[in-house]
Design a protein around this motif. Structure first.
Motif, PDB file in Angstrom:
ATOM      1  N   SER A  59      48.547  31.667  43.071  1.00  0.00           N
ATOM      2  CA  SER A  59      48.774  32.848  42.242  1.00  0.00           C
ATOM      3  C   SER A  59      49.431  32.503  40.909  1.00  0.00           C
ATOM      4  O   SER A  59      49.116  33.100  39.875  1.00  0.00           O
ATOM      5  N   ARG A  60      50.321  31.517  40.893  1.00  0.00           N
ATOM      6  CA  ARG A  60      50.975  31.147  39.634  1.00  0.00           C
ATOM      7  C   ARG A  60      49.969  30.559  38.649  1.00  0.00           C
ATOM      8  O   ARG A  60      50.011  30.858  37.449  1.00  0.00           O
ATOM      9  N   GLN A  61      49.051  29.743  39.179  1.00  0.00           N
ATOM     10  CA  GLN A  61      48.045  29.123  38.320  1.00  0.00           C
ATOM     11  C   GLN A  61      47.122  30.178  37.716  1.00  0.00           C
ATOM     12  O   GLN A  61      46.848  30.162  36.510  1.00  0.00           O
ATOM     13  N   VAL A  62      46.639  31.112  38.549  1.00  0.00           N
ATOM     14  CA  VAL A  62      45.718  32.141  38.066  1.00  0.00           C
ATOM     15  C   VAL A  62      46.415  33.061  37.066  1.00  0.00           C
ATOM     16  O   VAL A  62      45.846  33.427  36.032  1.00  0.00           O
ATOM     17  N   LYS A  63      47.647  33.427  37.361  1.00  0.00           N
ATOM     18  CA  LYS A  63      48.392  34.299  36.446  1.00  0.00           C
ATOM     19  C   LYS A  63      48.540  33.653  35.075  1.00  0.00           C
ATOM     20  O   LYS A  63      48.362  34.299  34.033  1.00  0.00           O
ATOM     21  N   GLN A  64      48.829  32.362  35.073  1.00  0.00           N
ATOM     22  CA  GLN A  64      49.001  31.645  33.811  1.00  0.00           C
ATOM     23  C   GLN A  64      47.670  31.493  33.076  1.00  0.00           C
ATOM     24  O   GLN A  64      47.592  31.722  31.861  1.00  0.00           O
ATOM     25  N   GLU A  65      46.613  31.139  33.804  1.00  0.00           N
ATOM     26  CA  GLU A  65      45.313  30.916  33.169  1.00  0.00           C
ATOM     27  C   GLU A  65      44.752  32.189  32.543  1.00  0.00           C
ATOM     28  O   GLU A  65      44.124  32.141  31.484  1.00  0.00           O
ATOM     29  N   LEU A  66      44.975  33.336  33.201  1.00  0.00           N
ATOM     30  CA  LEU A  66      44.443  34.597  32.688  1.00  0.00           C
ATOM     31  C   LEU A  66      45.390  35.275  31.709  1.00  0.00           C
ATOM     32  O   LEU A  66      45.034  36.286  31.099  1.00  0.00           O
ATOM     33  N   GLY A  67      46.591  34.741  31.562  1.00  0.00           N
ATOM     34  CA  GLY A  67      47.560  35.339  30.654  1.00  0.00           C
ATOM     35  C   GLY A  67      48.045  36.698  31.119  1.00  0.00           C
ATOM     36  O   GLY A  67      48.283  37.597  30.302  1.00  0.00           O
ATOM     37  N   LEU A  68      48.217  36.851  32.431  1.00  0.00           N
ATOM     38  CA  LEU A  68      48.619  38.143  32.992  1.00  0.00           C
ATOM     39  C   LEU A  68      50.124  38.346  32.873  1.00  0.00           C
ATOM     40  O   LEU A  68      50.912  37.410  33.034  1.00  0.00           O
ATOM     41  N   GLN A  69      50.512  39.583  32.631  1.00  0.00           N
ATOM     42  CA  GLN A  69      51.930  39.926  32.615  1.00  0.00           C
ATOM     43  C   GLN A  69      52.435  40.200  34.030  1.00  0.00           C
ATOM     44  O   GLN A  69      53.530  39.788  34.404  1.00  0.00           O
ATOM     45  N   ALA A 113      34.540  33.475  35.937  1.00  0.00           N
ATOM     46  CA  ALA A 113      33.148  33.855  35.687  1.00  0.00           C
ATOM     47  C   ALA A 113      33.044  35.353  35.439  1.00  0.00           C
ATOM     48  O   ALA A 113      32.294  35.804  34.558  1.00  0.00           O
ATOM     49  N   TYR A 114      33.779  36.146  36.216  1.00  0.00           N
ATOM     50  CA  TYR A 114      33.769  37.594  35.999  1.00  0.00           C
ATOM     51  C   TYR A 114      34.388  37.936  34.652  1.00  0.00           C
ATOM     52  O   TYR A 114      33.818  38.722  33.874  1.00  0.00           O
ATOM     53  N   CYS A 115      35.545  37.363  34.359  1.00  0.00           N
ATOM     54  CA  CYS A 115      36.254  37.701  33.122  1.00  0.00           C
ATOM     55  C   CYS A 115      35.432  37.343  31.882  1.00  0.00           C
ATOM     56  O   CYS A 115      35.524  38.020  30.851  1.00  0.00           O
ATOM     57  N   SER A 155      35.394  27.601  43.860  1.00  0.00           N
ATOM     58  CA  SER A 155      36.750  28.066  44.125  1.00  0.00           C
ATOM     59  C   SER A 155      36.902  29.491  43.624  1.00  0.00           C
ATOM     60  O   SER A 155      36.090  29.977  42.816  1.00  0.00           O
ATOM     61  N   LEU A 156      37.959  30.150  44.075  1.00  0.00           N
ATOM     62  CA  LEU A 156      38.221  31.515  43.633  1.00  0.00           C
ATOM     63  C   LEU A 156      38.551  31.586  42.146  1.00  0.00           C
ATOM     64  O   LEU A 156      38.032  32.467  41.446  1.00  0.00           O
ATOM     65  N   PRO A 157      39.398  30.704  41.594  1.00  0.00           N
ATOM     66  CA  PRO A 157      39.649  30.773  40.150  1.00  0.00           C
ATOM     67  C   PRO A 157      38.374  30.670  39.315  1.00  0.00           C
ATOM     68  O   PRO A 157      38.247  31.333  38.282  1.00  0.00           O
ATOM     69  N   VAL A 158      37.416  29.861  39.766  1.00  0.00           N
ATOM     70  CA  VAL A 158      36.146  29.751  39.039  1.00  0.00           C
ATOM     71  C   VAL A 158      35.409  31.091  39.067  1.00  0.00           C
ATOM     72  O   VAL A 158      34.846  31.536  38.059  1.00  0.00           O
ATOM     73  N   ALA A 159      35.418  31.765  40.228  1.00  0.00           N
ATOM     74  CA  ALA A 159      34.766  33.072  40.340  1.00  0.00           C
ATOM     75  C   ALA A 159      35.468  34.110  39.464  1.00  0.00           C
ATOM     76  O   ALA A 159      34.810  34.925  38.799  1.00  0.00           O
ATOM     77  N   ILE A 160      36.797  34.096  39.461  1.00  0.00           N
ATOM     78  CA  ILE A 160      37.549  35.042  38.627  1.00  0.00           C
ATOM     79  C   ILE A 160      37.221  34.822  37.155  1.00  0.00           C
ATOM     80  O   ILE A 160      36.962  35.769  36.401  1.00  0.00           O
TER      81      ILE A 160
END
Length: 325
Positions: A90-100, A53-55, A46-51
């Motif tokens: 987008s809400r899930q990824v924003k929350q998981e990465l702690g983005l403002q 992995a990069y982070c 999935s894309l969140p897994v790839a994101i």
């Protein structure tokens, strides 16, 4: 947001997921890219897994701002990829990465945003016309799919418009292209320009030409067809790449006259820089301008191939900064 704050940017298509940290600088692009990495989409579920992995590879904190450019259908919070089983919440990824702050855009919206900042030495001109500075500019390019975006000038700068122009119905212009259309209609209806002007589309053209020539059809990937064409080791491969470029000229001309894009045409994506010699020798420009009574409408429109691989990443950084100013 301060212009000096780093931005996590990504250009994510059906084949590759490119990531970087963009930091504003005084260079012509407006940003410098750091910690660049390209991941293969097929290596991740999935894309969140790839994101993630990069982070995990970063030796610096994850920026508080992010802009993801996706080859995906737009949605309010969930984005579905056109040529991939991936989705992005987008809400899930924003929350998981702690983005403002986080923005999700179409990949060719980012490509159009970044095209203006590509240095002259990374542009290969097919036509150096003067153009019309008051008219829109067109950005298009084949990859896993076929993207198209517009840069529309206005009183307060410019506006970027993303489109799904690659899904326009294919219109053949030669007898051979009509035969290819007939073959493709056996498995696709309607046949779209994207079914020919993309990595998979190049394979479709090659296979169809093999059938029409009654020649054995090897199982070749798009990059192998391009390499065989460049090295002149396979006549059908060279003919396929030649036809690919010819049809691209028609598609670009159709898009330009439809949108009034007399300000210029940028050719982008990862496929075309690998076939520049054949592109320059092809009927691209003749097909681009061949519009009947409007033959001269596009004659003075500049057309250039963008050689930079970072156009969409730079564009994503500008879109994020512009939104938060």
């Amino acid at each position: 947001m301060s212009d000096n704050n780093p931005i996590l940017v990504a250009d994510i298509g059906g084949t590759n997921a490119r990531f970087a940290i963009a930091i504003a600088d005084e260079g012509p692009a407006g940003f410098a890219l750091h910690h660049q990495q390209t991941l293969l989409s097929k290596d991740f579920d999935s894309l969140p897994v790839a994101i993630n992995a990069y982070c995990e590879t970063l030796l610096v904190p994850i920026p508080q701002q992010a802009c993801f450019a996706l080859a995906a259908q737009p949605g309010k919070t969930v984005f579905t990829f056109t040529n991939s089983p991936w989705q992005l919440d987008s809400r899930q990824v924003k929350q998981e990465l702690g983005l403002q702050n986080m923005r999700v855009v179409n990949d060719f919206e980012a490509m159009a945003s970044g095209a203006q900042f590509v240095a002259q030495q990374q542009r290969l001109y097919l036509c150096e016309g003067a153009g019309d500075v008051t008219a829109p500019q067109l950005v298009l390019g084949p990859g896993t799919g076929l993207g198209l975006g517009l840069i529309v000038p206005g009183d307060n700068g410019y506006r970027i418009i993303s489109t799904e122009g690659g899904h326009a119905t294919f219109a053949p212009e030669t007898k051979e292209e009509i035969e290819i259309l007939r073959l493709m209609m056996r498995k696709e209806t309607p046949v779209l320009f994207e079914h020919l002007l993309s990595g998979p589309g190049l394979v479709n053209i090659y296979q169809a030409l093999c059938v029409l020539a009654d020649k054995p059809c090897m199982s070749l990937r798009p990059e192998q067809i391009t390499a065989a064409a460049n090295n002149a080791t396979c006549a059908n491969a060279k003919n396929a790449v030649q036809m690919f470029c010819d049809i691209l000229g028609s598609f670009a001309g159709n898009a330009a006259v439809t949108t009034g894009a007399r300000g210029g045409v940028f050719l982008a994506g990862g496929i075309l820089p690998k076939m520049t010699d054949i592109l320059l020798q092809s009927q691209f420009l003749a097909r681009f301008c061949s519009k009947g009574p409007q033959q001269n409408y596009l004659a003075d429109v500049p057309v250039c191939l963008l050689l930079s691989e970072n156009t969409a990443l730079i564009g994503a950084a500008h879109l994020m900064r512009d939104e938060l100013r």
